[in-house]
Write a protein that holds these residues in place. Structure first.
Motif, PDB file in Angstrom:
ATOM      1  N   LYS A  87       1.079   6.141   2.549  1.00  0.00           N
ATOM      2  CA  LYS A  87       0.677   6.540   4.081  1.00  0.00           C
ATOM      3  C   LYS A  87       0.280   5.166   4.977  1.00  0.00           C
ATOM      4  O   LYS A  87       0.230   4.225   4.728  1.00  0.00           O
ATOM      5  CB  LYS A  87      -0.684   7.060   3.740  1.00  0.00           C
ATOM      6  CG  LYS A  87      -0.822   8.146   2.902  1.00  0.00           C
ATOM      7  CD  LYS A  87      -2.431   8.986   2.508  1.00  0.00           C
ATOM      8  CE  LYS A  87      -2.109   9.812   1.213  1.00  0.00           C
ATOM      9  NZ  LYS A  87      -3.687  10.420   1.284  1.00  0.00           N
ATOM     10  N   PRO A  88       0.469   5.638   6.522  1.00  0.00           N
ATOM     11  CA  PRO A  88       0.351   4.569   7.320  1.00  0.00           C
ATOM     12  C   PRO A  88      -1.062   3.754   7.105  1.00  0.00           C
ATOM     13  O   PRO A  88      -1.193   2.568   7.230  1.00  0.00           O
ATOM     14  CB  PRO A  88       0.200   5.383   8.727  1.00  0.00           C
ATOM     15  CG  PRO A  88       1.262   6.292   8.504  1.00  0.00           C
ATOM     16  CD  PRO A  88       0.932   6.803   6.757  1.00  0.00           C
ATOM     17  N   GLU A  89      -1.942   4.548   6.650  1.00  0.00           N
ATOM     18  CA  GLU A  89      -3.478   3.751   6.428  1.00  0.00           C
ATOM     19  C   GLU A  89      -3.494   2.797   5.366  1.00  0.00           C
ATOM     20  O   GLU A  89      -4.427   2.193   4.855  1.00  0.00           O
ATOM     21  CB  GLU A  89      -4.329   4.839   6.348  1.00  0.00           C
ATOM     22  CG  GLU A  89      -4.137   5.896   5.284  1.00  0.00           C
ATOM     23  CD  GLU A  89      -3.544   7.186   5.880  1.00  0.00           C
ATOM     24  OE1 GLU A  89      -2.801   7.095   6.763  1.00  0.00           O
ATOM     25  OE2 GLU A  89      -4.185   8.293   5.511  1.00  0.00           O
ATOM     26  N   ASP A  90      -2.248   2.828   4.593  1.00  0.00           N
ATOM     27  CA  ASP A  90      -2.272   1.820   3.293  1.00  0.00           C
ATOM     28  C   ASP A  90      -1.714   0.375   3.854  1.00  0.00           C
ATOM     29  O   ASP A  90      -1.553  -0.730   3.211  1.00  0.00           O
ATOM     30  CB  ASP A  90      -1.071   2.204   2.376  1.00  0.00           C
ATOM     31  CG  ASP A  90      -1.723   3.475   1.657  1.00  0.00           C
ATOM     32  OD1 ASP A  90      -1.046   4.202   1.468  1.00  0.00           O
ATOM     33  OD2 ASP A  90      -2.780   3.609   1.323  1.00  0.00           O
ATOM     34  N   THR A  91      -1.325   0.444   5.216  1.00  0.00           N
ATOM     35  CA  THR A  91      -0.967  -0.790   5.773  1.00  0.00           C
ATOM     36  C   THR A  91      -2.059  -1.928   5.798  1.00  0.00           C
ATOM     37  O   THR A  91      -3.132  -1.658   6.222  1.00  0.00           O
ATOM     38  CB  THR A  91      -0.509  -0.621   7.328  1.00  0.00           C
ATOM     39  OG1 THR A  91       0.675   0.348   7.336  1.00  0.00           O
ATOM     40  CG2 THR A  91      -0.086  -1.857   7.975  1.00  0.00           C
ATOM     41  N   ALA A  92      -1.451  -3.145   5.242  1.00  0.00           N
ATOM     42  CA  ALA A  92      -2.531  -4.045   5.002  1.00  0.00           C
ATOM     43  C   ALA A  92      -2.018  -5.163   4.573  1.00  0.00           C
ATOM     44  O   ALA A  92      -0.714  -5.042   3.992  1.00  0.00           O
ATOM     45  CB  ALA A  92      -3.748  -3.635   4.113  1.00  0.00           C
ATOM     46  N   VAL A  93      -2.590  -6.411   4.408  1.00  0.00           N
ATOM     47  CA  VAL A  93      -2.170  -7.492   3.488  1.00  0.00           C
ATOM     48  C   VAL A  93      -2.961  -7.293   2.229  1.00  0.00           C
ATOM     49  O   VAL A  93      -4.236  -7.075   1.947  1.00  0.00           O
ATOM     50  CB  VAL A  93      -2.775  -8.781   4.041  1.00  0.00           C
ATOM     51  CG1 VAL A  93      -2.328 -10.011   3.037  1.00  0.00           C
ATOM     52  CG2 VAL A  93      -2.112  -9.161   5.393  1.00  0.00           C
ATOM     53  N   GLN A 115       2.231  -8.842   2.798  1.00  0.00           N
ATOM     54  CA  GLN A 115       1.969  -7.648   3.837  1.00  0.00           C
ATOM     55  C   GLN A 115       2.877  -6.499   3.473  1.00  0.00           C
ATOM     56  O   GLN A 115       3.947  -6.482   2.960  1.00  0.00           O
ATOM     57  CB  GLN A 115       2.553  -8.034   5.302  1.00  0.00           C
ATOM     58  CG  GLN A 115       2.480  -7.148   6.254  1.00  0.00           C
ATOM     59  CD  GLN A 115       1.039  -7.070   6.451  1.00  0.00           C
ATOM     60  OE1 GLN A 115       0.317  -8.020   7.125  1.00  0.00           O
ATOM     61  NE2 GLN A 115       0.795  -5.759   6.786  1.00  0.00           N
ATOM     62  N   VAL A 116       2.167  -5.324   3.476  1.00  0.00           N
ATOM     63  CA  VAL A 116       2.520  -4.072   3.477  1.00  0.00           C
ATOM     64  C   VAL A 116       2.507  -3.174   4.544  1.00  0.00           C
ATOM     65  O   VAL A 116       1.289  -3.253   5.307  1.00  0.00           O
ATOM     66  CB  VAL A 116       1.912  -3.210   2.217  1.00  0.00           C
ATOM     67  CG1 VAL A 116       2.556  -1.754   2.158  1.00  0.00           C
ATOM     68  CG2 VAL A 116       2.216  -3.891   0.693  1.00  0.00           C
ATOM     69  N   THR A 117       3.451  -2.959   5.265  1.00  0.00           N
ATOM     70  CA  THR A 117       3.382  -2.019   6.439  1.00  0.00           C
ATOM     71  C   THR A 117       3.987  -0.706   6.213  1.00  0.00           C
ATOM     72  O   THR A 117       5.264  -0.707   5.882  1.00  0.00           O
ATOM     73  CB  THR A 117       4.230  -2.607   7.661  1.00  0.00           C
ATOM     74  OG1 THR A 117       3.386  -4.310   7.793  1.00  0.00           O
ATOM     75  CG2 THR A 117       3.920  -1.964   8.813  1.00  0.00           C
ATOM     76  N   VAL A 118       3.538   0.413   6.399  1.00  0.00           N
ATOM     77  CA  VAL A 118       3.799   1.817   6.340  1.00  0.00           C
ATOM     78  C   VAL A 118       4.035   2.311   7.714  1.00  0.00           C
ATOM     79  O   VAL A 118       3.094   2.573   8.385  1.00  0.00           O
ATOM     80  CB  VAL A 118       2.967   2.472   5.549  1.00  0.00           C
ATOM     81  CG1 VAL A 118       3.646   3.850   5.074  1.00  0.00           C
ATOM     82  CG2 VAL A 118       2.807   1.521   4.130  1.00  0.00           C
ATOM     83  N   SER A 119       5.332   2.590   8.131  1.00  0.00           N
ATOM     84  CA  SER A 119       5.435   3.105   9.328  1.00  0.00           C
ATOM     85  C   SER A 119       5.308   4.708   9.174  1.00  0.00           C
ATOM     86  O   SER A 119       5.784   5.514   8.120  1.00  0.00           O
ATOM     87  CB  SER A 119       6.885   3.009   9.842  1.00  0.00           C
ATOM     88  OG  SER A 119       7.967   3.547   8.803  1.00  0.00           O
ATOM     89  N   SER A 120       4.809   5.410  10.007  1.00  0.00           N
ATOM     90  CA  SER A 120       4.871   6.783  10.318  1.00  0.00           C
ATOM     91  C   SER A 120       5.881   7.664  10.773  1.00  0.00           C
ATOM     92  O   SER A 120       7.079   7.023  11.076  1.00  0.00           O
ATOM     93  CB  SER A 120       3.567   7.251  11.142  1.00  0.00           C
ATOM     94  OG  SER A 120       3.921   6.850  12.536  1.00  0.00           O
TER      95      SER A 120
END
Length: 120
Positions: A87-93, A115-120
């Protein structure tokens, strides 16, 4: 010297998957619980998952339950975090950390993060 190196981060669309790896060196790997933490911009660091050293039991925080799986390969000194249904809210280091006393105790050694980036 204990060294933890994370890898596997990247950019993924919502609903996708990533597998993070934590490679450990300079320690008796079997004697350490390994945990994953994450920190999003402007937020405090939070625990995600941990795998114990005594019996390999996995523990997941509420945000990860049902979506993330943690596992370890003691022969290779590796811990994995399989993340599904991102989910986008999983975006984090995402950081891995090691503790001799077990999951939930003081983590003495930390990696540099991936870095993990989840795009919507």
């Amino acid at each position: 010297e204990v060294r933890l190196v994370e890898s596997g981060g990247g950019l993924v669309q919502a609903g996708g998957s990533l597998r993070l790896s934590c490679a450990a060196s300079g320690l008796s790997f079997d004697d350490y619980a390994i945990a994953w933490f994450r920190q999003a911009p402007g937020k405090e660091r939070e625990g995600v998952s941990c795998i114990d050293n005594s019996d390999g039991s996995p523990y997941h925080e509420y945000s990860a339950k049902g979506r993330f799986t943690i596992s370890r390969d003691n022969a290779k000194n590796l811990v994995y975090l399989q993340m599904n249904s991102l989910k986008p809210e999983d975006t984090a280091v995402y950081y891995c950390a090691a503790a001799t006393a077990g999951c939930g105790y003081k983590y003495d050694d930390w990696g540099q993060g991936t870095q993990v980036t989840v795009s919507s």
